[in-house]
Write a protein that holds these residues in place. Structure first.
Motif, short mmCIF file in Angstrom:
data_model
loop_
_atom_site.label_atom_id
_atom_site.label_comp_id
_atom_site.label_asym_id
_atom_site.label_seq_id
_atom_site.Cartn_x
_atom_site.Cartn_y
_atom_site.Cartn_z
N ASN A 135 3.92 11.96 -2.59
CA ASN A 135 4.53 10.77 -1.99
C ASN A 135 4.17 9.56 -2.83
O ASN A 135 2.99 9.31 -3.06
CB ASN A 135 4.03 10.57 -0.57
N PRO A 136 5.13 8.81 -3.33
CA PRO A 136 6.54 9.16 -3.36
C PRO A 136 6.76 10.32 -4.34
O PRO A 136 5.80 10.92 -4.80
CB PRO A 136 7.20 7.88 -3.85
N ARG A 175 -6.09 -6.15 3.40
CA ARG A 175 -6.29 -7.15 2.36
C ARG A 175 -7.21 -8.23 2.91
O ARG A 175 -7.55 -8.24 4.09
CB ARG A 175 -4.95 -7.78 1.98
N GLN A 198 13.01 0.62 1.61
CA GLN A 198 14.04 1.52 2.12
C GLN A 198 15.42 0.90 2.02
O GLN A 198 16.38 1.57 1.68
CB GLN A 198 13.73 1.93 3.55
N ALA A 235 1.18 3.57 12.08
CA ALA A 235 2.05 4.70 12.36
C ALA A 235 1.36 6.01 12.00
O ALA A 235 1.45 7.00 12.73
CB ALA A 235 3.36 4.56 11.57
N LEU A 275 7.78 -1.77 3.51
CA LEU A 275 8.44 -0.47 3.56
C LEU A 275 9.92 -0.66 3.86
O LEU A 275 10.78 0.03 3.33
CB LEU A 275 7.79 0.37 4.66
N ARG A 278 0.40 -0.19 -5.13
CA ARG A 278 0.34 -1.17 -4.05
C ARG A 278 -0.49 -2.41 -4.40
O ARG A 278 -0.47 -3.39 -3.68
CB ARG A 278 -0.22 -0.53 -2.78
N ASN A 279 -1.22 -2.35 -5.50
CA ASN A 279 -1.94 -3.57 -5.90
C ASN A 279 -0.99 -4.59 -6.49
O ASN A 279 -1.25 -5.78 -6.49
CB ASN A 279 -3.04 -3.24 -6.91
N GLU A 299 8.47 8.76 5.01
CA GLU A 299 7.67 7.56 4.82
C GLU A 299 7.36 6.83 6.11
O GLU A 299 6.36 6.17 6.23
CB GLU A 299 8.41 6.61 3.88
N GLY A 300 8.30 6.91 7.08
CA GLY A 300 8.25 6.07 8.27
C GLY A 300 7.00 6.14 9.11
O GLY A 300 5.98 6.60 8.82
N ARG A 322 11.71 13.12 0.82
CA ARG A 322 10.66 12.11 0.69
C ARG A 322 10.96 10.86 1.50
O ARG A 322 10.14 10.34 2.22
CB ARG A 322 10.55 11.66 -0.75
N ASP A 361 -10.34 -3.50 -5.65
CA ASP A 361 -9.03 -3.13 -5.12
C ASP A 361 -8.59 -4.14 -4.07
O ASP A 361 -9.20 -4.25 -3.01
CB ASP A 361 -9.16 -1.73 -4.51
N GLN A 362 -7.52 -4.89 -4.38
CA GLN A 362 -7.05 -5.94 -3.46
C GLN A 362 -6.79 -5.40 -2.06
O GLN A 362 -7.05 -6.06 -1.07
CB GLN A 362 -5.76 -6.55 -3.99
N LEU A 363 -6.29 -4.16 -2.02
CA LEU A 363 -5.87 -3.59 -0.75
C LEU A 363 -7.03 -3.34 0.20
O LEU A 363 -6.85 -3.23 1.39
CB LEU A 363 -5.18 -2.26 -1.01
N TYR A 365 6.40 -0.34 -7.04
CA TYR A 365 6.02 0.69 -6.09
C TYR A 365 5.88 2.02 -6.80
O TYR A 365 6.67 2.31 -7.67
CB TYR A 365 7.10 0.79 -5.00
N CYS A 409 6.15 -5.27 -1.68
CA CYS A 409 7.38 -5.07 -0.91
C CYS A 409 7.03 -4.32 0.37
O CYS A 409 6.19 -3.42 0.35
CB CYS A 409 8.37 -4.22 -1.70
N ARG A 416 0.29 -2.73 6.74
CA ARG A 416 1.62 -2.13 6.81
C ARG A 416 1.99 -1.58 5.43
O ARG A 416 2.54 -0.51 5.30
CB ARG A 416 2.64 -3.19 7.25
N ASN A 417 1.65 -2.37 4.39
CA ASN A 417 1.91 -1.91 3.01
C ASN A 417 0.79 -0.99 2.58
O ASN A 417 0.02 -1.31 1.70
CB ASN A 417 1.94 -3.10 2.05
N SER A 418 0.70 0.15 3.20
CA SER A 418 -0.42 1.02 2.90
C SER A 418 -0.11 1.87 1.68
O SER A 418 1.04 2.02 1.29
CB SER A 418 -0.69 1.92 4.09
N THR A 419 -1.16 2.44 1.11
CA THR A 419 -0.94 3.42 0.05
C THR A 419 -0.84 4.79 0.71
O THR A 419 -1.19 4.96 1.88
CB THR A 419 -2.12 3.46 -0.93
N VAL A 445 4.47 -0.07 10.90
CA VAL A 445 4.56 0.95 9.87
C VAL A 445 3.24 1.00 9.11
O VAL A 445 2.40 0.13 9.26
CB VAL A 445 5.72 0.67 8.89
N GLY A 446 3.07 1.98 8.28
CA GLY A 446 1.86 2.06 7.45
C GLY A 446 0.74 2.75 8.20
O GLY A 446 0.92 3.80 8.81
N GLU A 500 11.85 1.76 11.95
CA GLU A 500 11.45 2.92 11.14
C GLU A 500 10.66 3.92 11.99
O GLU A 500 10.61 5.09 11.69
CB GLU A 500 10.55 2.50 9.96
#
Lengths: 381, 515
Positions: free
Chosen positions: A372-373, A247, B375, A170, B371, B364-365, B514-515, B510, A275-277, B361, B369, A136-139, A166-167, A198
């Motif tokens: 992004n971001p 992970r 937000q 999605a 998403l 991501r390493n 993200e969603g 932006r 890379d932990q991810l 952020y 947090c 979900r916490n993707s890059t 999410v991530g 989301e």
């Protein structure tokens, strides 16, 4: 002739019976305190779910006290019959495991759900499907990769199955939609809930082109312990399971465990070793998962494990000639698939700051890079 | 016997004249103060009586009535002590009514007769001058502040006795004023330096560029980046690249500070661009101004300068949203039951925030947090406020190479020269419009001064239809492009100016993607 008649009438009977039974299967999905396998045994020994529904307390000594109490309580519960009566007015549908159209992948599970709730449509039996799962916490890089894979699969008419999180999930769903394919999401909560919110837009779009499924009855809250269990459905519905960004202790690895139990092939997108991810993905590859570098690899794997054959040949290759001006080309060459901060880019290109910014805006407008971001730029695959 | 003396008070930040009337008559001995007085002034009777006795004037055992008019304005503050004492002295016959006809008195008395400085003297002095008075008597410590108003004779006195002596001997008065006349503040405006210099900011080209653009057009700026990336340092450098204040700007600012009682030692004029950075626990009254008789808040104290809100999402949402109207109007309007107050608040708002609760952020390493958390955190800053931020810039710590290197980074002075240049273009262009900078340009002005070529229009249409920004956002991009064009002294806004302007305004889009 007579025989034919007989066959038809028996089919008719069967259909009638299954429709009548549907309510009892519907009822069974509410028994969340009893493991599905135990319930199946019960149904088998009673002969039909109807008999189980009518069972008296004395006949239920094979259940624990808690389970028995729930079953007896739900026998008298008025809410379930009411929901059943109103089912046609609801935006979702219920399909019991005995009816036509029940996803064939699920039939092979020894703890297959007694029925599924769905919105949109159900997966067709003919086209192959790929599960794309991940963090979900993707890059931005991982999400972009999942998106591109999903898009390419969609273009080839392959269904993408995932968990609507999410991530990565999605991104893969969205990619498949954009590629013109059908995509299916399996929820870890009741069908009448939208979680996570989301993905609101995605929920709506997927009901148009694909479907949303769950085995949990309406009004089920998205509780953490429900999600690992639904992962078995994701892997069961797919012919091939692809992990993007996981992970070392990730929910995606639960899906792959189920997949291996079910005898499905698993692939993973490699990442840098430290890379932990991507630790989970790299570990999978180390243990023998297929190393997936592009959508092409996934298609080849599918050809190997299903009867599906690729028909469209013109897979989009990465276009090396993008028609860029010399300075644009120079800036573009500084960028990678991973997001790079604008300061680094500006330091490398040795142009005045304002000119660098203009070129980046122009490249983004041309659609060859994204940010992004904000102010982190990367190439689009 | 009846007498009257003129005094003054502040209403918002503008001065207002108050008549102090006194009547001494037969009756039971008493000192009555009337005229819609606050508790503080009610008490001043005892103070004045004692101060007068200690200065050698014993109040007669008569009935003394003091009225402050107009009676419908609520009186507050301590500046009425001196005029009341003078009015009583006239009634008692020590001074004549003629002597004070064209004079305004303002000051607080101590029990020993010493005259103490009060707030808001500059506003009163300005108003007194405009109303045709030619002399202002204030406390000695207030004299510099009051003499910023040219054409007004200012007498700074130390005690009540000194005042009486002076008024009784007009000849001495003339020499007194001459000797003590403070040189006009305009000539003595000292060059003040910002405490930090852009030299200390290593690398970070995008941040430098954004800062320069923001300063050139007085645009609002939002910085987003991990803790320790240099956001606060950069903001503190900002006042150093802004051009010096004009005399009118200084006057306006000094009035605000005077009303708040925040003038520096010696009650000198404010000559440096203000830089205010209130803590994120600030209340709405602290930020935009408030109180029963409203006082200007931080946003007005930052008038013509920088209001820096560090850790923007930590501010209370209602407080932040209260900034929206002042940012549009360039002033704060506070309504009270009795009156409506207007404080100037033409500021450059600079905000700083972390991109997520942990701050790391998009790395991501390090950032775990979700998403949703990110937000939620970013949503603390409302979309409406984001829309009013002309430049959004992401900040990242400089690379080690940049810190280590012996490169001399461009100093504030060099940047300031360029900024002054583009400010000059703008003031010249807007001289008949009552505004100074591009950021203040109203919509009709945008149509007039921000003309685009056909290629620019196509570009903006394309973005607008992609819903990259709101209608307000569209106008803000145009103003920003106008500034970028001014920095090159370019008459028209070209496509390349627009492209750069747009790149600072994409945070709102932006967030959705993200969603």
């Amino acid at each position: 002739m007579k025989e034919h008649h007989k066959k038809e009438s028996s089919m008719c009977e069967q259909k009638m019976a299954s429709q009548e039974d549907a309510f009892y299967y519907f009822w069974l999905t509410f028994l969340n305190k009893i493991p599905i396998q135990k319930l199946q045994e019960g149904v088998r020994s009673f002969g039909s779910p109807k008999r189980l529904f009518e069972a008296r307390e004395g006949e239920l000594d094979w259940l624990t006290q808690v389970q028995r109490r729930q079953l007896l309580a739900l026998q008298k519960d008025e809410h379930i019959p009411r929901l059943w009566e109103e089912r046609l007015q609801k935006p979702y549908r219920f399909l019991s495991c005995k009816e036509n159209g029940y996803p064939s992948g699920l039939l092979e599970l020894n703890d297959m759900p007694f029925g599924i709730y769905y919105k949109g449509r159900l997966p067709s039996r003919n086209s192959p499907s790929v599960a794309v799962v991940g963090a979900r916490n993707s890059t931005a890089y991982g999400a972009e990769f999942a998106y591109q894979i999903g898009k390419e699969l969609g273009r080839h008419g392959i269904m993408v199955v995932s968990g609507l999180a999410v991530g990565i999930d999605a991104a893969a769903h969205r990619g498949c939609l954009d590629g013109g394919g059908y995509t299916f999401g399996i929820l870890g909560c009741g069908i009448d809930r939208m979680y996570p919110k989301e993905n609101h837009r995605l929920f709506l779009d997927m009901q148009e082109r694909g479907g949303i499924l769950t085995e949990y009855p309406p009004e089920t809250k998205p509780l953490p312990y429900l999600f690992p269990r639904r992962n078995r459905l994701i892997s069961a519905m797919a012919d091939f399971i692809l992990v993007v960004e996981a992970r070392e202790k990730s929910g995606s690895l639960i899906t792959t465990d189920f997949a291996l139990e079910q005898g499905k092939d698993v692939g993973a997108v490699p990442g840098r070793p430290c890379d932990q991810l991507n630790m989970g993905c790299n570990r999978l590859i180390q243990q023998g998962a297929k190393c997936i570098l592009s959508a092409e690899d996934v298609l080849e794997e599918l050809e190997a494990c299903t009867a599906w054959r690729k028909t469209i040949q013109n897979t989009e290759k990465i276009n090396t000639d993008l028609g860029l001006a010399p300075k644009e080309k120079m800036v573009y060459s500084c960028l990678r698939l991973e997001p790079k901060f604008i300061d680094e880019i500006l330091c490398q290109i040795e142009l005045p700051v304002w000119e660098g910014i203009q070129i980046l805006t122009e490249l983004e407008r041309k659609g060859v890079i994204k940010q992004n971001p904000h102010h982190y730029f990367y190439r689009v695959m | 016997m009846y007498s009257y003396v003129t005094s003054g008070t502040v209403f918002g930040i503008e001065g207002m004249l108050i008549q102090v009337e006194t009547d001494v008559s037969d009756g039971l001995p008493a000192l009555h103060l009337v005229g819609s007085l606050s508790g503080g002034i009610r008490e001043s009777g005892e103070r004045i009586r004692t101060a007068m006795r200690n200065s050698g004037f014993r109040l007669p055992p008569k009935r003394i009535v003091v009225n402050l008019s107009p009676a419908d304005v609520r009186k507050d503050g301590s500046g009425y002590d001196l005029p009341i004492a003078v009015a009583i002295l006239i009634s008692m016959g020590f001074l004549s009514q003629e002597q004070v006809r064209e004079t305004v008195f303002l000051g607080e008395l101590c029990l020993d007769g010493t005259v103490m400085p009060v707030r808001g003297v500059l506003s009163v002095a300005d108003h007194a001058k405009k109303s045709g008075f030619h002399t202002l008597v204030v406390a000695y410590d207030n004299r510099q502040e009051a003499s910023l108003v040219s054409g007004l004779q200012v007498i700074g006195i130390r005690s009540l006795t000194e005042l009486v002596t002076l008024l009784q001997e007009p000849d001495r008065l003339r020499s007194y004023v001459g000797a003590d006349r403070v040189e006009h503040a305009a000539e003595s405006m000292p060059e003040e330096h910002a405490p930090h210099d852009f030299r200390d900011l290593h690398g970070q080209p995008i941040l430098r560029r954004a800062m320069e653009i923001a300063a050139s057009g007085m645009h609002n700026l939002l910085m987003s980046g991990p803790p320790g990336a240099g956001k606060t340092l950069a903001a503190k450098c900002l006042t150093g690249i802004l051009p010096p204040l004009s005399f009118e700007e200084c006057m306006e600012l000094t009035k605000i500070y005077s009303v708040r009682g925040m003038l520096p030692d010696g009650h000198r004029m404010i000559t440096a661009r203000p830089f205010r950075s209130p803590h994120h626990s600030a209340s709405m009254a602290a930020l935009i101004g408030g109180g029963l008789a409203p006082k200007p808040g931080e946003i007005s104290l930052a008038h013509n300068g920088v209001l820096f809100l560090d850790e923007l999402p930590e501010f209370s949402r209602t407080v932040i949203d209260a900034l929206r109207q002042p940012l549009e109007d360039g002033s704060v309007t506070l309504s009270r039951l009795q009156a409506t107050y207007r404080f100037p608040a033409r500021i450059m708002l600079v905000g700083a925030m972390n991109p997520c609760p942990c701050g790391a952020y998009p790395d991501r390493n390090r950032c775990h947090c979700t998403l949703h958390q990110i937000q939620t955190y970013q949503n603390h800053v409302s979309r409406a406020l984001l829309d009013r931020m002309d430049l959004h810039v992401t900040v990242r710590p400089p690379s080690f190479r940049d810190i280590k290197q012996n490169t001399v980074w461009e100093a504030s002075d060099a940047i300031r020269e360029r900024v002054v240049q583009s400010h000059r273009i703008q003031t010249l262009r807007y001289r008949d419009r009552g505004i100074r900078y591009n950021a203040q340009l109203p919509v009709d002005g945008i149509r007039e001064f921000c003309q685009l070529g056909s290629d620019g229009e196509d570009f903006m249409q394309e973005l607008y239809e992609q819903e990259a920004f709101s209608a307000r956002g569209y106008h803000r991009v145009l103003k920003l492009a106008r500034t970028i064009a001014d920095m090159e002294a370019s008459e028209r806004i070209s496509l390349s100016h627009l492209k750069e302007a747009v790149s600072y305004r994409l945070l709102d889009r932006r967030k959705e993607s993200e969603g």
